[in-house]
Write an enzyme that holds these catalytic residues in place. Structure first.
Site, PDB file in Angstrom:
ATOM      1  N   ASP A 107       2.205 -11.348 -27.235  1.00  0.00           N
ATOM      2  CA  ASP A 107       2.444 -11.825 -28.598  1.00  0.00           C
ATOM      3  C   ASP A 107       2.306 -10.718 -29.636  1.00  0.00           C
ATOM      4  O   ASP A 107       3.004 -10.713 -30.652  1.00  0.00           O
ATOM      5  CB  ASP A 107       1.481 -12.968 -28.933  1.00  0.00           C
ATOM      6  CG  ASP A 107       1.962 -14.302 -28.388  1.00  0.00           C
ATOM      7  OD1 ASP A 107       2.990 -14.314 -27.677  1.00  0.00           O
ATOM      8  OD2 ASP A 107       1.318 -15.331 -28.654  1.00  0.00           O
ATOM      9  N   LYS A 119      -3.261 -22.161 -16.107  1.00  0.00           N
ATOM     10  CA  LYS A 119      -4.584 -22.779 -16.249  1.00  0.00           C
ATOM     11  C   LYS A 119      -5.093 -22.444 -17.651  1.00  0.00           C
ATOM     12  O   LYS A 119      -5.781 -21.463 -17.869  1.00  0.00           O
ATOM     13  CB  LYS A 119      -5.527 -22.248 -15.166  1.00  0.00           C
ATOM     14  CG  LYS A 119      -6.799 -23.073 -14.966  1.00  0.00           C
ATOM     15  CD  LYS A 119      -7.896 -22.585 -15.871  1.00  0.00           C
ATOM     16  CE  LYS A 119      -9.166 -23.381 -15.674  1.00  0.00           C
ATOM     17  NZ  LYS A 119     -10.233 -22.967 -16.609  1.00  0.00           N
ATOM     18  N   SER A 162      -5.951 -18.435 -16.167  1.00  0.00           N
ATOM     19  CA  SER A 162      -7.054 -18.526 -17.126  1.00  0.00           C
ATOM     20  C   SER A 162      -7.197 -17.242 -17.951  1.00  0.00           C
ATOM     21  O   SER A 162      -6.344 -16.919 -18.761  1.00  0.00           O
ATOM     22  CB  SER A 162      -8.343 -18.865 -16.368  1.00  0.00           C
ATOM     23  OG  SER A 162      -9.392 -19.143 -17.238  1.00  0.00           O
TER      24      SER A 162
END
Length: 432
Positions: free
Chosen positions: A299, A313, A288
């Site tokens: 990224d 998740k 999560s």
């Protein structure tokens, strides 16, 4: 031509009406099946069951059948969840676990009522107020110790080689400590974040500032350990990511069925490390919010992610407050990293994959595994009832120094940390 247009429109309306009629018929058929089962249970079940209990159970089943993260919350569960998300609650400030017939203190949280009262790691709580702990669940023990700030509670403690003694503690608002930091070799900082709550980003910022100060106002690089971090609140993950990103763009975005579920969380420029190399550690237990941080830093090419593929998740739960204290936690969207990768059921794939092995052929060592008996002279034979607050705090600081030293020794044997340290040394040499 006009006739053809009206004929086509009429057929479309009729088709929509027919489809709606079918949906309504199916709905009432399903509702009838529910009422038949409800009626049969009321008449045939061995015990008389209240209507409210049956309806509550039906709602729970309906919600839990959606996915593993959607839950119908009873008032106590709703209250506990909101407290956990805020990172604050009224209590004593101790991390506890069940041991045999007692409740064992894993550690007192720094500067909390329990810490100031002299409660130590390894203490065994045998009575809370006038209620013996024997046979009590851990949840019941937590409930008894939590309460309104300013109220007092007495706990009876058993400490090694001492008779049981009673300590009176005044409850305060407790901020859950989710961040721990240590200085490793070669000016490398190590910070572990165990979960994400409202105060986590601020605690992380303070911890790094403390490490920088301890290291002569300089930190060459940083290891951010998110292993076995189950997540937490979305804003906590966004705020933590923004501590290190210094370019325009997104931290994460969400997509759902309704417009309010489609959100974009933008970066806020200002890297507190001024571009110093970073490694983020993840594993199968990173989920999560921790996946959001790892994905964002990956990224934006701000950090190298090492370890094993995370849990996956990547769904968003919205908490809705219902009447009479009830609540509904329901999945409303999915998370996507800045580059558009879905986290759900895929996880974050590390840049450098590491096997779950350990140094010295031991079980993987981690600061998570540190127990009280790892400390040298871990149990001071002191009765806090006979000590002043100043003496107690001095004793606790001594214990904490020993714990910090033990933690660093454990980290040196941690394979993931060892590999991250070597990588950061190489990056520093290369001037990355």
């Amino acid at each position: 031509m006009l006739f053809t247009l009206f004929s086509s429109l009429s057929l479309q309306i009729n088709a929509e009406t027919a489809a709606e009629k079918q949906r309504l018929e199916a709905f009432f058929k399903d509702l009838e099946a529910f009422t038949v089962v409800f009626s049969d249970i009321k008449q045939l079940y061995v015990d008389d069951v209240e209507n409210k209990e049956l309806f509550d159970n039906a709602i729970k089943g309906m919600v839990s059948g959606l996915d593993p993260h959607s839950v119908y919350l009873e008032p106590k569960e709703q209250k506990d969840l909101m407290e956990s998300a805020s990172g604050k609650f009224g209590g004593l400030g101790i991390v506890i676990s069940k041991k045999d017939d007692g409740i064992q203190v894993i550690s007192p949280i720094d500067d909390t009522p329990a810490y100031k009262a002299g409660i130590q790691a390894g203490d065994l709580i045998i009575k809370i107020g006038n209620k013996p702990v024997r046979g009590m669940t851990l949840e019941d023990g937590v409930d008894l110790m939590r309460g309104e700030p300013g109220t007092k509670i007495k706990i009876t403690v058993l400490r090694k080689e001492q008779k049981p003694f009673e300590v009176e503690i005044t409850r305060e608002i407790i901020t859950i400590v989710t961040v721990k930091g240590y200085l490793l070799e070669d000016n490398i900082g190590y910070v572990r974040v165990s979960s994400f709550q409202g105060p986590t980003a601020e605690l992380l910022k303070e911890t790094i500032a403390k490490l920088v100060k301890e290291n002569g106002n300089y930190l060459k690089s940083l290891i951010l350990d998110l292993r076995n971090n189950p997540g937490g609140v979305l804003n906590g993950a966004v705020d933590v990511s923004n501590l290190f990103i210094d370019e325009a763009g997104l931290v994460v975005y969400t997509e759902g069925r309704i417009p309010s579920s489609n959100l974009k969380f933008k970066t806020e420029r200002g890297d507190i490390l001024l571009g110093s190399p970073m490694v983020v550690l993840i594993n199968e237990g990173s989920a999560s919010a921790s996946e959001i941080v790892a994905g964002a830093l990956q990224d934006h090419k701000r950090a190298i992610v090492m370890g094993s593929t995370s849990f996956g998740k990547g769904s968003v739960q919205t908490i809705i407050e219902l009447d009479e204290g009830y609540g509904l936690k329901v999945t409303t969207a999915r998370y996507y990293t800045p580059s558009g990768r879905s986290i759900q059921a895929k996880g974050i794939v590390p840049d450098i994959e590491l096997k779950n092995i350990s140094l010295e052929n031991e079980k993987e060592a981690s600061i998570i595994d540190i127990k009280e008996n790892d400390l040298n002279g871990h149990l001071a034979e002191e009765d806090p009832t006979n000590m002043s607050e100043e003496e107690i705090i001095k004793s606790q600081e001594k214990n904490q120094a020993s714990l910090d030293k033990t933690a660093i020794e454990k980290l040196k044997k941690d394979y993931f940390v060892h590999e991250a340290t070597n990588l950061l040394k190489a990056l520093t040499v290369l001037g990355k």
